[in-house]
Each structure stands twice: as C-alpha cells, then as structure tokens.
Design a protein around this motif. Structure first.
Motif, PDB file in Angstrom:
ATOM      1  N   ARG A  66       0.817  -1.218   0.000  1.00  0.00           N
ATOM      2  CA  ARG A  66       0.000   0.000   0.000  1.00  0.00           C
ATOM      3  C   ARG A  66       0.852   1.270   0.000  1.00  0.00           C
ATOM      4  NH1 ARG A  66      -5.493  -0.742   3.318  1.00  0.00           N
ATOM      5  NH2 ARG A  66      -6.022  -2.852   2.630  1.00  0.00           N
ATOM      6  N   TRP A  67       2.146   1.106  -0.125  1.00  0.00           N
ATOM      7  CA  TRP A  67       3.038   2.252   0.031  1.00  0.00           C
ATOM      8  C   TRP A  67       2.869   3.264  -1.089  1.00  0.00           C
ATOM      9  CZ3 TRP A  67       5.385   4.151   3.998  1.00  0.00           C
ATOM     10  CH2 TRP A  67       6.325   5.169   3.815  1.00  0.00           C
ATOM     11  N   ARG A  68       2.929   4.560  -0.709  1.00  0.00           N
ATOM     12  CA  ARG A  68       2.955   5.670  -1.664  1.00  0.00           C
ATOM     13  C   ARG A  68       4.031   6.644  -1.206  1.00  0.00           C
ATOM     14  NH1 ARG A  68      -2.204   6.695   0.099  1.00  0.00           N
ATOM     15  NH2 ARG A  68      -1.537   8.847   0.381  1.00  0.00           N
ATOM     16  N   ALA A  69       4.605   7.349  -2.155  1.00  0.00           N
ATOM     17  CA  ALA A  69       5.672   8.290  -1.810  1.00  0.00           C
ATOM     18  C   ALA A  69       5.186   9.406  -0.897  1.00  0.00           C
ATOM     19  CB  ALA A  69       6.281   8.877  -3.079  1.00  0.00           C
ATOM     20  N   ASP A  70       3.878   9.714  -0.940  1.00  0.00           N
ATOM     21  CA  ASP A  70       3.348  10.795  -0.099  1.00  0.00           C
ATOM     22  C   ASP A  70       2.607  10.264   1.132  1.00  0.00           C
ATOM     23  OD1 ASP A  70       1.172   9.677  -1.387  1.00  0.00           O
ATOM     24  OD2 ASP A  70       0.238  11.599  -1.910  1.00  0.00           O
ATOM     25  N   ALA A  71       2.836   9.001   1.497  1.00  0.00           N
ATOM     26  CA  ALA A  71       2.138   8.405   2.638  1.00  0.00           C
ATOM     27  C   ALA A  71       2.435   9.167   3.924  1.00  0.00           C
ATOM     28  CB  ALA A  71       2.537   6.947   2.790  1.00  0.00           C
ATOM     29  N   ASP A 111      -2.124   7.650   6.857  1.00  0.00           N
ATOM     30  CA  ASP A 111      -2.320   6.471   6.006  1.00  0.00           C
ATOM     31  C   ASP A 111      -1.886   5.196   6.716  1.00  0.00           C
ATOM     32  OD1 ASP A 111      -3.001   7.826   3.359  1.00  0.00           O
ATOM     33  OD2 ASP A 111      -1.104   8.792   3.867  1.00  0.00           O
TER      34      ASP A 111
END
Length: 249
Positions: free
Chosen positions: A28-33, A89
């Motif tokens: 579920r990782w995102r750079a803006d997490a 998140d």
C-alpha cells in the motif's frame, strides 16, 4: 519503499521487528504516505525507513542518541494522541502495548484507529500469549543470572501481564467498525528468540562470541538474514503482529 536495514549487534532485535512491519506496508506504500508511530522514541521507524514520520512518545529524552531528522516528535500519551482524526495512512506501534496497564490497551487501540484514515492500515506488534510469557521469564532469569538485576524492559512485561493476541484482534476489529478486517501474524520462534538474546542480549556468552567475530556488522548481517527467514507456527511465536485495515469510505 526507501528502506535500509543494516543492523548492528545492538540493533538486531529492533531490525527484525521493523523488517516484518515494513513488509506489511509495501503493498500500500505511496511516496506521499503519512505515517504515525506511537511509542516511537526519538528514531523509531525512521532509523530504517527514509521517510518523514510523526512520532508520539512520553519521554523522547530516553532515546535521544537515536534521534533522526525524519521524525517529527509530538509529546503525548498513547491513550490521548495529539493528532487529528483520520490524519494518517499508516499507524504503527511496536512493542508498546505490553508496557501499558491492561485497562489502557483498548483506549490506546481506539486512539490509534481514530488517527487512521479510511483505507489506511494499522500495524501493532507486541509479545503475546503463553509463549511470550515463557520466553520473557527465560530472558529475565538469564539476564539476572548474568547481571544480578532484572531485565530492564522484560520486568515490566512480567508485571503488567502480556496481551492475548486473539483478544487484541477482537478488540481492534470491534473498534475499527463495519467493513474493517483484522488479523494476527506470528513473529519470532522460541528458538530464534533464544538465539537472538543468547548471542546479543544476555551478555554472558560474550567471551565466546567476541573472539568468534559474531559482533561485527558482516556477522550480524548473516544472523539477521537467518533469523528473518525463520517462520514460526501460529501459537508458537514470541510476538504477535496485529494488522487492521480500515475500509475506504
């Protein structure tokens, strides 16, 4: 995910915990997490993850030597987090729940889930159940035989009593609300726990381990790789890892 795991003999136990937790964030990782860690100390996950994190703790000064610029400290209690509803998140808490009094554990889970946005993931690790209690007693006894004192953090585990993994899972699921899912994964087998703390925690084996070079970074790296591959059976692990997913709104 910008993770970096290069443990030393002093951080091997911590690295094994964070390695397991980071693996649970990758899908579920995102750079803006936005990430919150409850009971982070001054470094927490930012010692292993190159990403900004908000850390909540009551005593950052206890771990000042592990401070990193990626962690934004917010002094506060696990039962009254200084964060907004649905702000994060990911919410993490590693080896904190067992240090709370039993009647504080549900309020702490409630607060962590309050901070989690819809569609977010909560990951909480804690020593648990009869296996955890047995291993804590072993470690405290071994440490006391070597030093004459109780183990600094295991003594509090014993005094508080360890959480029961299934009870924690049910509590988290009821708090998270309709549509949420909650599961518990086992982490660190009894043999792995005794190896880890026998080699690097109790210190009475140092006369053998130092000459053998087991405290060098390359040797610790080999031990880390071996222990991370160890997969305990359900009900036969030192710690439990609770994973709660909130449904997207």
């Amino acid at each position: 995910m910008p993770a970096r795991l290069r443990p030393t003999d002093a951080t091997l136990d911590t690295a094994l915990r964070y390695d397991a937790v980071l693996a649970l964030l990758r899908d579920r990782w995102r750079a803006d997490a936005k990430v919150l860690e409850v009971g982070s100390g001054s470094g927490g996950v930012t010692e292993w993850l190159e990403h900004p994190v908000v850390g909540v703790d009551r005593a950052f000064e206890r771990t000042a030597e592990r401070e990193t610029p990626l962690l934004e400290p917010r002094e506060g209690s696990a039962t009254a987090l200084p964060v907004a509803d649905g702000e994060f998140d990911f919410v993490l808490s590693l080896e904190m729940l067992e240090h709370l009094a039993p009647d504080e554990r549900e309020p702490a889970l409630r607060e962590m889930l309050r901070a989690l946005r819809p569609g977010g993931r909560l990951v909480v690790t804690f020593p648990a159940d009869e296996t955890g209690e047995r291993l804590d007693l072993w470690l405290n006894g071994a440490f006391k035989a070597a030093t004459g004192e109780d183990h600094p953090w295991v003594a509090e585990h014993i005094a508080n009593g360890l959480p029961r993994s299934e009870a924690v899972r049910r509590t988290a699921l009821s708090v998270a609300g309709p549509g949420a899912t909650a599961r518990v994964e086992p982490h660190l087998s009894p043999n792995a726990f005794r190896t880890l703390h026998g080699l690097y925690g109790v210190r009475r084996w140092y006369r053998l381990t130092w000459p053998l070079g087991l405290h060098t970074r390359p040797a610790v790296g080999v031990v880390f790789k071996a222990l991370r591959r160890n997969r305990p059976a359900a009900g036969r692990a030192y710690r439990a890892i609770l994973v709660v997913d909130k449904p997207a709104s």
